[in-house]
Design a protein around this motif. Structure first.
Motif, PDB file in Angstrom:
ATOM      1  N   ARG A  12       0.823  -1.207   0.000  1.00  0.00           N
ATOM      2  CA  ARG A  12       0.000   0.000   0.000  1.00  0.00           C
ATOM      3  C   ARG A  12       0.861   1.263   0.000  1.00  0.00           C
ATOM      4  O   ARG A  12       0.666   2.170  -0.792  1.00  0.00           O
ATOM      5  CB  ARG A  12      -0.876   0.057   1.249  1.00  0.00           C
ATOM      6  CG  ARG A  12      -2.180  -0.611   1.050  1.00  0.00           C
ATOM      7  CD  ARG A  12      -2.819  -0.956   2.353  1.00  0.00           C
ATOM      8  NE  ARG A  12      -3.926  -1.851   2.067  1.00  0.00           N
ATOM      9  CZ  ARG A  12      -5.195  -1.519   2.221  1.00  0.00           C
ATOM     10  NH1 ARG A  12      -5.527  -0.347   2.700  1.00  0.00           N
ATOM     11  NH2 ARG A  12      -6.132  -2.364   1.921  1.00  0.00           N
ATOM     12  N   LEU A  13       1.840   1.281   0.920  1.00  0.00           N
ATOM     13  CA  LEU A  13       2.692   2.463   1.039  1.00  0.00           C
ATOM     14  C   LEU A  13       3.456   2.727  -0.257  1.00  0.00           C
ATOM     15  O   LEU A  13       3.582   3.865  -0.702  1.00  0.00           O
ATOM     16  CB  LEU A  13       3.693   2.272   2.193  1.00  0.00           C
ATOM     17  CG  LEU A  13       3.110   2.310   3.598  1.00  0.00           C
ATOM     18  CD1 LEU A  13       4.179   2.002   4.625  1.00  0.00           C
ATOM     19  CD2 LEU A  13       2.525   3.682   3.880  1.00  0.00           C
ATOM     20  N   ASN A  47       2.699   1.774  -3.383  1.00  0.00           N
ATOM     21  CA  ASN A  47       1.819   2.260  -4.441  1.00  0.00           C
ATOM     22  C   ASN A  47       1.588   3.751  -4.305  1.00  0.00           C
ATOM     23  O   ASN A  47       1.648   4.502  -5.270  1.00  0.00           O
ATOM     24  CB  ASN A  47       0.463   1.536  -4.367  1.00  0.00           C
ATOM     25  CG  ASN A  47       0.501   0.252  -5.166  1.00  0.00           C
ATOM     26  OD1 ASN A  47       1.346   0.104  -6.041  1.00  0.00           O
ATOM     27  ND2 ASN A  47      -0.385  -0.661  -4.851  1.00  0.00           N
ATOM     28  N   ARG A  48       1.366   4.160  -3.055  1.00  0.00           N
ATOM     29  CA  ARG A  48       1.090   5.559  -2.818  1.00  0.00           C
ATOM     30  C   ARG A  48       2.326   6.410  -3.136  1.00  0.00           C
ATOM     31  O   ARG A  48       2.226   7.457  -3.756  1.00  0.00           O
ATOM     32  CB  ARG A  48       0.665   5.759  -1.362  1.00  0.00           C
ATOM     33  CG  ARG A  48      -0.363   6.848  -1.220  1.00  0.00           C
ATOM     34  CD  ARG A  48      -0.675   7.101   0.232  1.00  0.00           C
ATOM     35  NE  ARG A  48      -1.208   5.949   0.933  1.00  0.00           N
ATOM     36  CZ  ARG A  48      -1.187   5.836   2.251  1.00  0.00           C
ATOM     37  NH1 ARG A  48      -0.637   6.776   2.994  1.00  0.00           N
ATOM     38  NH2 ARG A  48      -1.709   4.791   2.825  1.00  0.00           N
ATOM     39  N   ALA A  63       2.899   6.723  -6.910  1.00  0.00           N
ATOM     40  CA  ALA A  63       1.878   7.562  -7.530  1.00  0.00           C
ATOM     41  C   ALA A  63       2.128   9.037  -7.203  1.00  0.00           C
ATOM     42  O   ALA A  63       1.898   9.910  -8.022  1.00  0.00           O
ATOM     43  CB  ALA A  63       0.493   7.140  -7.057  1.00  0.00           C
ATOM     44  N   ALA A  64       2.630   9.285  -5.978  1.00  0.00           N
ATOM     45  CA  ALA A  64       2.841  10.666  -5.540  1.00  0.00           C
ATOM     46  C   ALA A  64       4.043  11.296  -6.231  1.00  0.00           C
ATOM     47  O   ALA A  64       4.227  12.501  -6.209  1.00  0.00           O
ATOM     48  CB  ALA A  64       3.039  10.708  -4.030  1.00  0.00           C
ATOM     49  N   SER A  70      -0.257   4.704 -11.760  1.00  0.00           N
ATOM     50  CA  SER A  70       0.101   6.107 -11.538  1.00  0.00           C
ATOM     51  C   SER A  70      -0.263   6.974 -12.751  1.00  0.00           C
ATOM     52  O   SER A  70      -0.206   8.192 -12.680  1.00  0.00           O
ATOM     53  CB  SER A  70       1.589   6.233 -11.237  1.00  0.00           C
ATOM     54  OG  SER A  70       2.314   6.021 -12.423  1.00  0.00           O
TER      55      SER A  70
END
Lengths: 221, 226
Positions: free
Chosen positions: A211-212, A214-215, A218-219, B122
């Motif tokens: 989860r971390l 992926n975030r 994406a960020a 993403s």
């Protein structure tokens, strides 16, 4: 199939041996994770001295241990050092190898964390009267660790998995014990048990990490 | 003999080194073969899984996530040992080479699927919608719009992971693969001298140090500037 991989009788008999191994794996992890973190912290703090005479040898050191397979390092210590009259035993060899190997990885992560803290923070801390060491300990490091927490956790997962290498130098951790039980019973059930235990213990951490990550990716856009 | 000479004679014995150099070199070949196989099959399988996952079939995605989680949480050595010592009980007897190759390929598949997937997700939804509305098919959108952007994003984390997993070829020595460490270890027990181990260590450095340095370069080259 069930007879050979999930044999209840053998599982019951092997349980105490395997659980013994689990306990040792936990203890080993509790030793080598802080040890690796300590090694990494030393490297990262040294790297924050931005002198080329410090930075380059340090980079070479880190890259050396990133290029060197941990098992080779372990075997080198375990089988090589006795020829120099130094017999350390499997446990001590694992501790040293992990200090060097995982220390290099933790060091890279912590260095990136320290680099991610804006230099204005250090200047502000220093100008309020904190010493270099104090501003590092109270201002920079807490933020640095928070910034790279997912990476630190992911490396810790790898380190715990890596403790299975101890089985090669007769440290009685989970995999070693399972293999002992397997060679006595001629049945792979104990190894399946070990695999299940590893999975059950580490799965929550893997979920959290994915989860971390992926975030984080994406960020980055 | 001084201490230094004795040290050299023990750890860098020229005679022993000359004798076992061919063994170590054949180990290098096996290590390279293993590494290339692992990287190609692991990355290909990881990308394939990520593409499958992008189709959005629910039960299939749960299965993919489970497989990925499984191979991320098991230590590679445990997988290798399970394949090599366990599968014969099911009537399959993979060699040490095959066990090591498949195990590490599965591990790389799991890690790279995660990274590829994160890269694909993403890419903002608007990009998909825009390319589909220009008349591109699903496959064309994926290949020509999404993947080129996603892959660039995945290169730094992928490089590091691939290097770390490829180093695991040394684990093959536990299941009697004649790669560098295996050759070096048996040479040590045959010659009662640690020099082959030093050669093996040197071989690993020669093989992997340039890769790590190249990885560092790739990491900075493809890093997104914040």
């Amino acid at each position: 199939m069930i007879q050979s991989f999930f044999n209840a009788e053998i599982a019951a008999a092997a349980m105490p041996i395997v659980l013994d191994g689990l306990l040792n794996t936990i203890l080993l992890s509790l030793l080598v994770v802080p040890l690796g973190l300590l090694g990494g912290l030393i490297l990262a703090l040294l790297a924050s001295v931005r002198h080329p005479l410090v930075r380059w040898p340090l980079m070479a050191w880190v890259d050396f241990f990133r290029a060197f397979p941990p098992l080779v390092l372990l075997v080198l210590l375990f089988a090589g050092l006795p020829f120099a009259g130094l017999e350390l035993g499997g446990f001590a060899c694992v501790a040293i190898a992990f200090f060097l190997n995982t220390g290099a990885y933790y060091g890279e992560i912590l260095r990136a964390g320290i680099d991610s803290v804006p230099s204005g923070q250090i200047e502000a801390a220093r100008s309020t009267g904190l010493s270099r060491l104090q501003s590092m300990a109270y201002v920079v490091l807490p933020q640095a660790v928070r910034n790279v927490l997912p990476d630190l956790m992911s490396n810790t997962l790898e380190v715990v998995k890596l403790t299975s290498l101890g089985s090669v130098v007769a440290v009685p951790e989970l995999l070693f014990q399972a293999r002992q039980a397997q060679s006595v019973t001629y049945n792979p059930t104990p190894i399946v048990m070990a695999a299940v235990i590893y999975f059950l213990i580490l799965w929550p951490l893997v979920r959290l990490l994915s989860r971390l990550e992926n975030r984080a990716l994406a960020a980055r856009r | 003999m001084s201490t230094w000479e004795r040290f050299l004679d023990t750890f860098f014995n020229a005679k022993v080194m000359a004798r076992y150099l061919p063994d170590i070199l054949s180990g290098v070949v096996v290590t390279i073969e293993l590494a290339v196989l692992i990287v190609i099959s692991g990355l290909a399988a990881g990308l394939a899984l990520a593409l499958l996952r992008s189709l959005g079939v629910r039960p299939l995605n749960w299965l993919i996530v489970f497989v990925v989680d499984l191979f991320r949480s098991l230590p590679p050595l445990v997988i290798i040992v399970l394949m090599y010592f366990g599968l014969p009980a099911a009537g399959l007897s993979p060699s040490g080479f095959v066990s090591t190759w498949l195990s590490l390929a599965f591990v790389l598949m799991a890690f790279s699927e995660e990274i590829f997937w994160a890269g694909i997700t993403s890419i903002p939804k608007g990009q998909w919608e825009a390319s589909r509305s220009t008349g591109l098919s699903y496959g064309q959108t994926l290949m020509n719009v999404v993947l080129p952007q996603a892959l660039r994003l995945t290169i730094p984390p992928l490089t590091n992971r691939t290097i770390a997993i490829t180093k695991g070829t040394a684990l093959g020595t536990v299941v009697a693969v004649t790669e560098i460490l295996g050759q070096a270890s048996s040479a040590v027990s045959n010659s009662y001298n640690p020099s082959p181990l030093m050669m093996g260590a040197a071989a690993y450095i020669v093989l992997f140090f340039p890769v790590v340095v190249a990885g560092r370069w790739i990491e900075t080259k493809f890093a997104w500037k914040r």
